[in-house]
Design a protein around this motif. Structure first.
Motif, PDB file in Angstrom:
ATOM      1  N   PHE A 250     -17.580 -17.349   5.741  1.00  8.13           N
ATOM      2  CA  PHE A 250     -16.769 -16.388   6.483  1.00  8.13           C
ATOM      3  C   PHE A 250     -17.241 -14.952   6.236  1.00  8.13           C
ATOM      4  CE2 PHE A 250     -14.086 -20.006   6.742  1.00  8.13           C
ATOM      5  CZ  PHE A 250     -13.264 -19.819   7.831  1.00  8.13           C
TER       6      PHE A 250
ATOM      7  N   GLU B 167      -1.209  -2.240  18.766  1.00  4.61           N
ATOM      8  CA  GLU B 167      -1.412  -1.510  17.515  1.00  4.61           C
ATOM      9  C   GLU B 167      -2.412  -0.389  17.787  1.00  4.61           C
ATOM     10  OE1 GLU B 167      -0.061  -2.790  14.528  1.00  4.61           O
ATOM     11  OE2 GLU B 167      -0.851  -1.140  13.345  1.00  4.61           O
TER      12      GLU B 167
ATOM     13  N   SER C 292      -4.318   3.300  15.856  1.00 11.04           N
ATOM     14  CA  SER C 292      -4.419   4.240  14.748  1.00 11.04           C
ATOM     15  C   SER C 292      -5.514   5.252  15.087  1.00 11.04           C
ATOM     16  CB  SER C 292      -4.747   3.480  13.461  1.00 11.04           C
ATOM     17  OG  SER C 292      -5.219   4.379  12.494  1.00 11.04           O
TER      18      SER C 292
ATOM     19  N   VAL D 275      -8.087   5.965  12.120  1.00  8.28           N
ATOM     20  CA  VAL D 275      -9.148   4.974  11.923  1.00  8.28           C
ATOM     21  C   VAL D 275      -9.949   4.790  13.220  1.00  8.28           C
ATOM     22  CG1 VAL D 275      -9.615   2.619  11.133  1.00  8.28           C
ATOM     23  CG2 VAL D 275      -7.668   3.844  10.227  1.00  8.28           C
TER      24      VAL D 275
ATOM     25  N   MET E   4      -8.759   3.026  16.096  1.00  6.35           N
ATOM     26  CA  MET E   4      -8.627   1.594  16.350  1.00  6.35           C
ATOM     27  C   MET E   4      -7.490   1.316  17.336  1.00  6.35           C
ATOM     28  SD  MET E   4      -6.330  -0.815  15.025  1.00  6.35           S
ATOM     29  CE  MET E   4      -6.258  -2.499  14.627  1.00  6.35           C
TER      30      MET E   4
ATOM     31  N   ARG F  87      -5.497  -2.250  19.240  1.00  5.00           N
ATOM     32  CA  ARG F  87      -5.446  -3.709  19.415  1.00  5.00           C
ATOM     33  C   ARG F  87      -4.526  -3.995  20.595  1.00  5.00           C
ATOM     34  NH1 ARG F  87      -2.356  -7.689  17.123  1.00  5.00           N
ATOM     35  NH2 ARG F  87      -1.426  -6.235  15.665  1.00  5.00           N
TER      36      ARG F  87
ATOM     37  N   THR G 288      -9.781  -6.071  20.229  1.00  5.23           N
ATOM     38  CA  THR G 288      -9.722  -5.110  19.138  1.00  5.23           C
ATOM     39  C   THR G 288     -10.823  -4.096  19.377  1.00  5.23           C
ATOM     40  OG1 THR G 288      -9.499  -7.099  17.828  1.00  5.23           O
ATOM     41  CG2 THR G 288      -9.279  -5.031  16.666  1.00  5.23           C
TER      42      THR G 288
ATOM     43  N   ARG H 192     -16.292   4.950  16.404  1.00  2.00           N
ATOM     44  CA  ARG H 192     -16.888   5.441  15.164  1.00  2.00           C
ATOM     45  C   ARG H 192     -17.941   6.491  15.492  1.00  2.00           C
ATOM     46  NH1 ARG H 192     -20.368   1.938  10.812  1.00  2.00           N
ATOM     47  NH2 ARG H 192     -19.872   3.179   8.984  1.00  2.00           N
TER      48      ARG H 192
ATOM     49  N   ARG I   2     -16.771  -0.044  19.912  1.00  2.00           N
ATOM     50  CA  ARG I   2     -17.042  -1.477  19.785  1.00  2.00           C
ATOM     51  C   ARG I   2     -15.769  -2.247  20.071  1.00  2.00           C
ATOM     52  NH1 ARG I   2     -19.999  -4.958  15.014  1.00  2.00           N
ATOM     53  NH2 ARG I   2     -19.855  -6.911  16.107  1.00  2.00           N
TER      54      ARG I   2
ATOM     55  N   LEU J  21     -14.002  -6.206  20.532  1.00  3.16           N
ATOM     56  CA  LEU J  21     -14.123  -7.662  20.338  1.00  3.16           C
ATOM     57  C   LEU J  21     -13.036  -8.326  21.176  1.00  3.16           C
ATOM     58  CD1 LEU J  21     -15.634  -6.849  17.572  1.00  3.16           C
ATOM     59  CD2 LEU J  21     -14.694  -8.966  16.696  1.00  3.16           C
TER      60      LEU J  21
ATOM     61  N   VAL K  98     -14.049  -1.128   8.291  1.00  2.44           N
ATOM     62  CA  VAL K  98     -13.615  -1.688   9.579  1.00  2.44           C
ATOM     63  C   VAL K  98     -14.831  -2.172  10.370  1.00  2.44           C
ATOM     64  CG1 VAL K  98     -12.572  -1.113  11.812  1.00  2.44           C
ATOM     65  CG2 VAL K  98     -11.480  -0.369   9.705  1.00  2.44           C
ATOM     66  N   ALA K  99     -15.909  -1.362  10.382  1.00  2.00           N
ATOM     67  CA  ALA K  99     -17.126  -1.753  11.109  1.00  2.00           C
ATOM     68  C   ALA K  99     -17.731  -3.016  10.492  1.00  2.00           C
ATOM     69  CB  ALA K  99     -18.135  -0.613  11.094  1.00  2.00           C
TER      70      ALA K  99
ATOM     71  N   GLN L 234     -15.840  -5.971  11.631  1.00  2.00           N
ATOM     72  CA  GLN L 234     -16.213  -6.350  13.003  1.00  2.00           C
ATOM     73  C   GLN L 234     -17.564  -7.060  13.021  1.00  2.00           C
ATOM     74  OE1 GLN L 234     -15.706  -2.817  15.559  1.00  2.00           O
ATOM     75  NE2 GLN L 234     -14.035  -3.949  16.457  1.00  2.00           N
TER      76      GLN L 234
ATOM     77  N   GLY M 153     -17.219 -10.541  12.330  1.00  2.00           N
ATOM     78  CA  GLY M 153     -16.435 -11.286  13.321  1.00  2.00           C
ATOM     79  C   GLY M 153     -14.953 -11.360  13.006  1.00  2.00           C
ATOM     80  N   PHE M 154     -14.464 -10.464  12.134  1.00  2.00           N
ATOM     81  CA  PHE M 154     -13.034 -10.441  11.831  1.00  2.00           C
ATOM     82  C   PHE M 154     -12.271  -9.680  12.914  1.00  2.00           C
ATOM     83  CE2 PHE M 154     -14.223 -11.783   7.647  1.00  2.00           C
ATOM     84  CZ  PHE M 154     -13.103 -12.404   7.140  1.00  2.00           C
ATOM     85  N   ILE M 155     -11.026 -10.061  13.092  1.00  5.63           N
ATOM     86  CA  ILE M 155     -10.152  -9.362  14.017  1.00  5.63           C
ATOM     87  C   ILE M 155      -9.283  -8.421  13.186  1.00  5.63           C
ATOM     88  CG2 ILE M 155      -8.240  -9.661  15.596  1.00  5.63           C
ATOM     89  CD1 ILE M 155      -9.670 -12.632  15.812  1.00  5.63           C
ATOM     90  N   VAL M 156      -9.413  -7.136  13.457  1.00  2.00           N
ATOM     91  CA  VAL M 156      -8.634  -6.150  12.705  1.00  2.00           C
ATOM     92  C   VAL M 156      -7.217  -6.150  13.264  1.00  2.00           C
ATOM     93  CG1 VAL M 156      -8.452  -3.729  12.066  1.00  2.00           C
ATOM     94  CG2 VAL M 156     -10.692  -4.784  12.285  1.00  2.00           C
ATOM     95  N   GLU M 157      -6.271  -6.488  12.421  1.00  3.86           N
ATOM     96  CA  GLU M 157      -4.894  -6.615  12.902  1.00  3.86           C
ATOM     97  C   GLU M 157      -4.129  -5.311  12.788  1.00  3.86           C
ATOM     98  OE1 GLU M 157      -3.385  -9.861  10.627  1.00  3.86           O
ATOM     99  OE2 GLU M 157      -4.625 -11.300  11.727  1.00  3.86           O
ATOM    100  N   ARG M 158      -4.310  -4.631  11.651  1.00  6.95           N
ATOM    101  CA  ARG M 158      -3.589  -3.393  11.417  1.00  6.95           C
ATOM    102  C   ARG M 158      -4.493  -2.450  10.649  1.00  6.95           C
ATOM    103  NH1 ARG M 158       1.146  -6.145  11.980  1.00  6.95           N
ATOM    104  NH2 ARG M 158       0.487  -7.677  10.455  1.00  6.95           N
ATOM    105  N   ALA M 159      -4.345  -1.161  10.924  1.00  2.00           N
ATOM    106  CA  ALA M 159      -5.099  -0.172  10.157  1.00  2.00           C
ATOM    107  C   ALA M 159      -4.208   1.039   9.971  1.00  2.00           C
ATOM    108  CB  ALA M 159      -6.369   0.204  10.893  1.00  2.00           C
ATOM    109  N   ASN M 160      -4.227   1.601   8.771  1.00  2.00           N
ATOM    110  CA  ASN M 160      -3.425   2.778   8.487  1.00  2.00           C
ATOM    111  C   ASN M 160      -4.314   3.783   7.762  1.00  2.00           C
ATOM    112  OD1 ASN M 160      -1.681   4.643   7.266  1.00  2.00           O
ATOM    113  ND2 ASN M 160       0.012   3.184   7.381  1.00  2.00           N
TER     114      ASN M 160
ATOM    115  N   LYS N  63      -9.627 -14.071  10.450  1.00  2.00           N
ATOM    116  CA  LYS N  63     -10.730 -14.739  11.133  1.00  2.00           C
ATOM    117  C   LYS N  63     -10.548 -16.256  11.060  1.00  2.00           C
ATOM    118  CE  LYS N  63     -15.752 -15.210  10.710  1.00  2.00           C
ATOM    119  NZ  LYS N  63     -16.930 -14.827   9.912  1.00  2.00           N
ATOM    120  N   PHE N  64     -10.763 -16.919  12.205  1.00  2.00           N
ATOM    121  CA  PHE N  64     -10.741 -18.379  12.224  1.00  2.00           C
ATOM    122  C   PHE N  64     -12.147 -18.909  12.015  1.00  2.00           C
ATOM    123  CE2 PHE N  64      -6.600 -18.023  14.135  1.00  2.00           C
ATOM    124  CZ  PHE N  64      -5.979 -19.203  13.789  1.00  2.00           C
TER     125      PHE N  64
ATOM    126  N   VAL O 225      -9.075 -17.239   7.389  1.00  2.00           N
ATOM    127  CA  VAL O 225      -9.181 -16.278   6.293  1.00  2.00           C
ATOM    128  C   VAL O 225      -8.431 -15.010   6.680  1.00  2.00           C
ATOM    129  CG1 VAL O 225     -10.752 -14.754   5.046  1.00  2.00           C
ATOM    130  CG2 VAL O 225     -11.351 -17.142   5.351  1.00  2.00           C
TER     131      VAL O 225
ATOM    132  N   LEU P 170      -7.356 -11.070   5.117  1.00  2.00           N
ATOM    133  CA  LEU P 170      -7.625 -10.163   4.005  1.00  2.00           C
ATOM    134  C   LEU P 170      -6.961  -8.811   4.172  1.00  2.00           C
ATOM    135  CD1 LEU P 170     -10.019  -8.095   5.068  1.00  2.00           C
ATOM    136  CD2 LEU P 170     -11.461 -10.020   4.559  1.00  2.00           C
TER     137      LEU P 170
END
Lengths: 197, 143
Positions: free
Chosen positions: A33, A76, A78, A81, A83, A85, A128, A132, A144, A146, B61-62, B65, B68-75, B85-86, B94, B96
């Motif tokens: 992963f 979502e 921000s 950042v 970002m 979603r 998402t 940057r 970018r 996804l 964050v980059a 990406q 291949g992770f999907i960013v759910e929340r960012a502060n 990520k599936f 997973v 994180l």
């Protein structure tokens, strides 16, 4: 009780072994992963465009507007950042799956055990997006995005047992056309040309 | 007594004892820090020679990406990112959480903790791979 013959026992063991190894293959190793793959760079190129603007907020709000035009709800955001979603809900019924379902149902009725395989009924398409600043040129920003989709299956029947609905799967979308379409709309919206990386 | 019946009784007793053992008070060491946890924390943390926390956060964050992770929340102000990520064919998940904060005057500290199918990941290799991706994202200059 009559002891099963040795050969039969071996066969059973072999079948169970085969089944178990099937389970092992399905569950991916957790290290994988977090590894960059040879495809990572290709995906990055597909999903990223550079824009010659120093105004990140403008890029973000234009992106949000394009996503809204495409029927997404922003979930979502921000600015610190850079970002966003967003997601949209859609039906996921496909003729192929339903023809297969009917075919198996008819076959299983002949065997007097009606089997209804679950088919995809609902999907959520999510995006998402991250902006940057370019490392080399402060007046350029990269965008970018996804796209991915979650699919939920309906209920089914194995002949004597009901399969509850809600089985979920997720897949990333790597169809170049979808990304192309998004970036074309975004560059029109900010009156800027989108440059490939 | 027949050996088979004895075995059965033993089995049942074991099953019952399992019932007695479970669902009790929370363990006393629930919130205390063990040596193993200290070790995991060191795998999960890395300091980078960069003053700008926001830049490091955006690098994280980059990197996510790229993986291949999907960013759910960012502060931004909190330096916090959560992502998921599936695995292939939707097998395994997973999740994180990353926290980016200042470490002294010159450095920025990145702490990540990851779950695989809701269980904490304790394999140092996983965190090494994650930080390799972050390093690349932070220091590789792109056009």
């Amino acid at each position: 009780m009559r002891k099963p013959p040795d050969r039969f026992r071996w066969l059973l063991l072999l079948i169970f072994g085969g089944l178990l190894s099937g389970c092992v293959q399905q569950m991916p190793k957790v290290e994988t992963f977090f590894e960059l793959t040879p495809q990572s760079a290709q995906h990055r190129a597909l999903q990223t465009r550079m824009f010659e603007t120093p105004d990140e907020k403008e890029l973000l709000s234009a992106s949000a507007a394009v996503l809204q035009d495409l029927g997404f709800q922003i979930e979502e955001s921000s600015t610190e950042v850079g970002m966003l979603r967003a997601a949209k809900e859609r039906g996921a019924r496909e003729y192929g799956q339903e023809i297969m379902q009917s075919f198996i149902f008819i076959l299983s009725i002949l065997g007097q055990n009606p089997v209804i395989i679950p088919v995809d009924v609902h999907q959520q398409i999510s995006a998402t997006l991250v902006t940057r600043r370019s490392e080399t040129d402060a007046s350029r920003f990269s965008v970018r995005i996804l796209f991915h989709r979650s699919v939920w299956k309906g209920d089914g029947n194995t002949g004597n047992q009901h399969i509850p609905p809600g089985q979920q799967s997720l897949e990333m979308i790597y169809d170049g056309k979808i990304y192309q379409q998004f970036f074309t709309k975004l560059s029109k919206s900010v009156f800027l040309e989108a440059h490939k990386i | 007594m027949n050996a088979r019946i004895r075995l059965l009784i033993l089995g049942l007793a074991l099953l019952l004892s399992a019932c007695v053992g479970g669902a009790q008070k929370p363990p006393k060491e629930l919130l205390s820090l063990t040596d193993a946890q200290m070790k995991i924390r060191s795998f999960q943390t890395r300091a980078f020679d960069a003053k700008d926390q926001n830049k490091v956060l955006r690098g994280v964050v980059a990197a996510l990406q790229d993986l291949g992770f999907i960013v759910e929340r960012a502060n931004g102000p909190m330096g916090l990112v959560t992502a998921g990520k599936f695995g292939p064919n939707g097998h395994g998940f997973v999740q994180l959480t990353v926290v980016v904060r200042a470490k002294g005057e010159q450095q920025t500290e990145v702490r990540v903790n990851a779950l695989f199918n809701t269980k904490p990941i304790e394999d140092p290799k996983v965190y090494q791979n994650f930080f390799i991706a972050v390093e690349r994202s932070l220091f590789i200059t792109r056009g």
